[in-house]
Motif scaffolding. Structure first.
Motif, PDB file in Angstrom:
ATOM      1  N   ASP A  46      63.261  50.985  22.956  1.00 34.13           N
ATOM      2  CA  ASP A  46      62.449  49.785  23.153  1.00 34.13           C
ATOM      3  C   ASP A  46      63.187  48.590  22.577  1.00 34.13           C
ATOM      4  O   ASP A  46      64.151  48.735  21.826  1.00 34.13           O
ATOM      5  N   ALA A  47      62.736  47.401  22.945  1.00 41.86           N
ATOM      6  CA  ALA A  47      63.431  46.168  22.562  1.00 41.86           C
ATOM      7  C   ALA A  47      62.910  45.568  21.272  1.00 41.86           C
ATOM      8  O   ALA A  47      63.340  44.479  20.880  1.00 41.86           O
ATOM      9  N   GLY A  48      61.989  46.240  20.592  1.00 44.03           N
ATOM     10  CA  GLY A  48      61.418  45.680  19.381  1.00 44.03           C
ATOM     11  C   GLY A  48      60.222  44.810  19.691  1.00 44.03           C
ATOM     12  O   GLY A  48      59.674  44.822  20.792  1.00 44.03           O
ATOM     13  N   SER A  49      59.821  44.009  18.726  1.00 44.24           N
ATOM     14  CA  SER A  49      58.646  43.154  18.875  1.00 44.24           C
ATOM     15  C   SER A  49      58.824  41.920  18.004  1.00 44.24           C
ATOM     16  O   SER A  49      59.839  41.773  17.302  1.00 44.24           O
ATOM     17  N   TYR A  50      57.845  41.060  18.024  1.00 40.35           N
ATOM     18  CA  TYR A  50      57.933  39.826  17.254  1.00 40.35           C
ATOM     19  C   TYR A  50      58.191  40.098  15.774  1.00 40.35           C
ATOM     20  O   TYR A  50      58.991  39.414  15.136  1.00 40.35           O
ATOM     21  N   ARG A  51      57.536  41.103  15.219  1.00 40.03           N
ATOM     22  CA  ARG A  51      57.667  41.391  13.792  1.00 40.03           C
ATOM     23  C   ARG A  51      58.701  42.468  13.487  1.00 40.03           C
ATOM     24  O   ARG A  51      58.803  42.949  12.365  1.00 40.03           O
ATOM     25  N   ASP A  52      59.461  42.851  14.481  1.00 34.00           N
ATOM     26  CA  ASP A  52      60.531  43.834  14.284  1.00 34.00           C
ATOM     27  C   ASP A  52      61.585  43.570  15.348  1.00 34.00           C
ATOM     28  O   ASP A  52      61.557  44.151  16.427  1.00 34.00           O
ATOM     29  N   CYS A  53      62.522  42.659  15.056  1.00 31.12           N
ATOM     30  CA  CYS A  53      63.459  42.196  16.080  1.00 31.12           C
ATOM     31  C   CYS A  53      64.846  41.974  15.490  1.00 31.12           C
ATOM     32  O   CYS A  53      65.030  41.949  14.272  1.00 31.12           O
ATOM     33  N   SER A  54      65.830  41.798  16.364  1.00 31.50           N
ATOM     34  CA  SER A  54      67.206  41.664  15.889  1.00 31.50           C
ATOM     35  C   SER A  54      67.452  40.338  15.181  1.00 31.50           C
ATOM     36  O   SER A  54      68.407  40.211  14.408  1.00 31.50           O
ATOM     37  N   PHE A  55      66.610  39.334  15.412  1.00 31.03           N
ATOM     38  CA  PHE A  55      66.736  38.095  14.644  1.00 31.03           C
ATOM     39  C   PHE A  55      66.609  38.393  13.157  1.00 31.03           C
ATOM     40  O   PHE A  55      67.358  37.848  12.328  1.00 31.03           O
ATOM     41  N   MET A  56      65.676  39.253  12.801  1.00 34.61           N
ATOM     42  CA  MET A  56      65.445  39.575  11.395  1.00 34.61           C
ATOM     43  C   MET A  56      66.644  40.303  10.807  1.00 34.61           C
ATOM     44  O   MET A  56      67.022  40.083   9.653  1.00 34.61           O
ATOM     45  N   LEU A  57      67.271  41.163  11.611  1.00 38.00           N
ATOM     46  CA  LEU A  57      68.470  41.865  11.157  1.00 38.00           C
ATOM     47  C   LEU A  57      69.639  40.900  11.009  1.00 38.00           C
ATOM     48  O   LEU A  57      70.338  40.899   9.986  1.00 38.00           O
ATOM     49  N   GLY A  58      69.846  40.053  11.996  1.00 42.59           N
ATOM     50  CA  GLY A  58      70.972  39.130  11.960  1.00 42.59           C
ATOM     51  C   GLY A  58      70.858  38.072  10.881  1.00 42.59           C
ATOM     52  O   GLY A  58      71.861  37.636  10.318  1.00 42.59           O
ATOM     53  N   SER A  59      69.629  37.648  10.577  1.00 42.47           N
ATOM     54  CA  SER A  59      69.421  36.614   9.561  1.00 42.47           C
ATOM     55  C   SER A  59      69.077  37.193   8.193  1.00 42.47           C
ATOM     56  O   SER A  59      68.796  36.438   7.253  1.00 42.47           O
ATOM     57  N   HIS A  60      69.082  38.514   8.086  1.00 43.57           N
ATOM     58  CA  HIS A  60      68.811  39.199   6.806  1.00 43.57           C
ATOM     59  C   HIS A  60      67.500  38.709   6.195  1.00 43.57           C
ATOM     60  O   HIS A  60      67.443  38.259   5.042  1.00 43.57           O
ATOM     61  N   THR A  61      66.446  38.793   6.997  1.00 49.13           N
ATOM     62  CA  THR A  61      65.148  38.311   6.542  1.00 49.13           C
ATOM     63  C   THR A  61      64.062  39.292   6.953  1.00 49.13           C
ATOM     64  O   THR A  61      64.208  40.030   7.934  1.00 49.13           O
ATOM     65  N   ALA A  62      62.968  39.271   6.205  1.00 48.94           N
ATOM     66  CA  ALA A  62      61.807  40.080   6.562  1.00 48.94           C
ATOM     67  C   ALA A  62      60.817  39.283   7.399  1.00 48.94           C
ATOM     68  O   ALA A  62      59.768  39.797   7.768  1.00 48.94           O
ATOM     69  N   LEU A  63      61.168  38.029   7.707  1.00 43.75           N
ATOM     70  CA  LEU A  63      60.272  37.150   8.465  1.00 43.75           C
ATOM     71  C   LEU A  63      60.700  37.075   9.922  1.00 43.75           C
ATOM     72  O   LEU A  63      61.898  36.957  10.223  1.00 43.75           O
ATOM     73  N   PRO A  64      59.754  37.122  10.861  1.00 48.75           N
ATOM     74  CA  PRO A  64      60.096  36.878  12.263  1.00 48.75           C
ATOM     75  C   PRO A  64      60.477  35.416  12.466  1.00 48.75           C
ATOM     76  O   PRO A  64      60.305  34.576  11.575  1.00 48.75           O
ATOM     77  N   MET A  65      60.969  35.089  13.654  1.00 45.20           N
ATOM     78  CA  MET A  65      61.596  33.795  13.918  1.00 45.20           C
ATOM     79  C   MET A  65      60.736  32.602  13.534  1.00 45.20           C
ATOM     80  O   MET A  65      61.154  31.727  12.781  1.00 45.20           O
ATOM     81  N   TRP A  66      59.516  32.535  14.065  1.00 47.43           N
ATOM     82  CA  TRP A  66      58.739  31.316  13.868  1.00 47.43           C
ATOM     83  C   TRP A  66      58.289  31.157  12.420  1.00 47.43           C
ATOM     84  O   TRP A  66      58.216  30.027  11.902  1.00 47.43           O
ATOM     85  N   GLU A  67      57.989  32.252  11.748  1.00 51.06           N
ATOM     86  CA  GLU A  67      57.614  32.155  10.337  1.00 51.06           C
ATOM     87  C   GLU A  67      58.834  31.800   9.482  1.00 51.06           C
ATOM     88  O   GLU A  67      58.723  31.036   8.508  1.00 51.06           O
ATOM     89  N   TYR A  68      59.994  32.325   9.849  1.00 51.79           N
ATOM     90  CA  TYR A  68      61.235  31.964   9.155  1.00 51.79           C
ATOM     91  C   TYR A  68      61.502  30.464   9.319  1.00 51.79           C
ATOM     92  O   TYR A  68      61.843  29.770   8.345  1.00 51.79           O
ATOM     93  N   ARG A  69      61.339  29.984  10.544  1.00 54.13           N
ATOM     94  CA  ARG A  69      61.555  28.562  10.804  1.00 54.13           C
ATOM     95  C   ARG A  69      60.625  27.707   9.956  1.00 54.13           C
ATOM     96  O   ARG A  69      61.041  26.677   9.403  1.00 54.13           O
ATOM     97  N   ASP A  70      59.367  28.100   9.840  1.00 56.45           N
ATOM     98  CA  ASP A  70      58.415  27.299   9.092  1.00 56.45           C
ATOM     99  C   ASP A  70      58.730  27.252   7.598  1.00 56.45           C
ATOM    100  O   ASP A  70      58.432  26.259   6.930  1.00 56.45           O
ATOM    101  N   LYS A  71      59.328  28.310   7.081  1.00 55.56           N
ATOM    102  CA  LYS A  71      59.585  28.382   5.634  1.00 55.56           C
ATOM    103  C   LYS A  71      60.979  27.889   5.249  1.00 55.56           C
ATOM    104  O   LYS A  71      61.210  27.518   4.102  1.00 55.56           O
ATOM    105  N   ASP A  72      61.931  27.904   6.178  1.00 55.15           N
ATOM    106  CA  ASP A  72      63.297  27.490   5.880  1.00 55.15           C
ATOM    107  C   ASP A  72      63.501  26.049   6.351  1.00 55.15           C
ATOM    108  O   ASP A  72      63.532  25.773   7.545  1.00 55.15           O
TER     109      ASP A  72
END
Length: 420
Positions: free
Chosen positions: A173-199
């Motif tokens: 499967d391709a993952g999901s919003y809360r389990d995706c390759s963005f989180m792996l590549g950015s070394h974060t436990a936050l999905p994209m939009w939550e990461y954007r809001d906090k960073d």
């Protein structure tokens, strides 16, 4: 051993296509222009196919594999400040002068600039002298630089992590919003939009990048798609007493779900003055609505705070139009199912319609821009859907597609969906 062309039998026909497409050029006010956007795109497509045909298979695959290095050279030039250091009028600047201005070691700087020149991102009028060209001048815009930085620093890391991410999932499967390759590549436990809001840096880069003219230049047609709002949304007759008892809207009501700061509604109203008497409602989560109000909204635009992942609020139930612009591609089918069923539950079976402006990929032979964008969306748990996929998703959620409004394969389409 000499390298042979990939498809030598296609070369002559492609040259003929290019010649025919070039015949669509006309001189307007002393400059050459294409008769239409489709004519320009035909020439681009034929030229790209000719390059593939003339190159050997080995050259083609190696050219694809080299692209990360090309992107790195561009990102280094932006980080160094090369665009602003070069004369904007096109005059050349020596390596020595650039080294002093940018405080970069000469040999290192020359290697980066050489890579940029090799991909026509810069010009090299003479040895160790560099200048702007038509491509590099796009980097004089801070919004353009922010977009390319966003693509490299965030999307790029997610794309690079995608093979590792999918392999770990055994390609199931391709993952999901809360389990995706963005989180792996950015070394974060936050999905994209939550990461954007906090960073803060990510948020500023994203917001500025979304103002880039590159985004507009790559999108054929209007951001609100090709749907003829004024012609299609004819005035709604007065509702019956029975409809009033069910809380249906008497005037034409257009609700933009997840509409951010309301730009889509402003574009619709500006482009279609025949809809000035309509009721325009912006719905988004409370924090976004408050930001939109602070930034300034026109008096005619109503706001409703809410999430489309929850039942829609009473003030917007029974509206004639529910609009989702570039929202659904952010989410996988499970999340979209929740959203779409909430919209369906708020709609009137007779007078309501759902308009979705998003990509609709051709079922076969998808254009590369859309195929690539789908992989970009995969990294954050989203998806760009084919027409077949849209029909299945909407059908499972109680909708039927009435019509798809689209002019070109790369343009954002608008799906007009009704309840079954």
């Amino acid at each position: 051993m000499s390298l042979k062309s990939s498809t030598p039998e296609a070369i002559q026909s492609l040259v003929h296509r290019i010649t025919q497409a070039a015949n669509n050029l006309a001189t307007v006010n002393g400059s050459l222009q294409f008769e239409s956007e489709s004519a320009r795109r035909e020439l681009v497509a034929a030229a790209e196919q000719l390059l593939l045909a003339v190159r050997s298979p080995e050259e083609n695959i190696f050219s694809i594999a080299q692209q990360p290095a090309q992107n790195a050279a561009l990102r280094c030039a932006i980080a160094l400040g090369v665009p602003d250091a070069l004369p904007a009028n096109g005059d050349s600047c020596s390596l020595d002068d650039l080294s002093r201005t940018l405080k970069a070691e000469k040999t290192l700087l020359s290697r980066i600039l050489r890579a940029c020149v090799a991909t026509s991102t810069l010009s090299e009028p003479s040895e160790l002298c560099y200048a702007h060209n038509a491509v590099s001048r796009t980097l004089l815009s801070s919004a353009n630089r922010a977009l390319l930085t966003l693509m490299y620093d965030y999307n790029g890391r997610a794309i690079i992590a995608l093979p590792e991410f999918l392999q770990a999932r055994k390609w199931q499967d391709a993952g999901s919003y809360r389990d995706c390759s963005f989180m792996l590549g950015s070394h974060t436990a936050l999905p994209m939009w939550e990461y954007r809001d906090k960073d803060e840096r990510c948020r500023e880069t994203f917001d500025l990048g979304m103002e880039s003219e590159i985004v507009a230049a790559l999108s054929v047609g209007k951001a609100i798609g090709s749907f003829p709002f004024g012609r299609e949304l004819v005035p709604i007759p007065s509702v019956t007493d029975n409809n009033k008892q069910h809380g249906l809207q008497e005037e034409l009501t257009i609700v933009d779900l997840g509409g951010g700061h309301g730009q889509a509604l402003q574009d619709i109203r500006a482009d279609h003055p025949e809809l000035l008497a309509a009721r325009f409602v912006l719905m988004d989560v409370e924090a976004v609505i408050l930001d939109a109000i602070t930034a300034g909204l026109p008096a005619w635009m109503e706001t409703v705070a809410g999430s489309f992942f929850e039942p829609l609020p009473a003030p917007i139930r029974g509206a004639q139009v529910y609009y989702l612009r570039r929202c659904l591609h952010n989410w996988d089918d499970a999340a979209c199912g929740i959203l779409l069923r909430n919209v369906a539950a708020a709609m009137d079976a007779v007078q309501s319609r759902l308009l979705i402006t998003d990509m609709v990929i051709d079922n076969t032979n998808a254009v590369k821009e859309m195929a690539w964008e789908d992989l970009n969306m995969m990294t954050i748990g989203g998806i760009e859907r084919t027409e077949r996929h849209w029909r299945c998703l909407l059908g499972d959620c109680g909708f039927r597609i009435h019509k798809i409004w689209r002019q070109t394969p790369t343009e954002h389409a608008t799906i007009d969906a009704r309840l079954k």
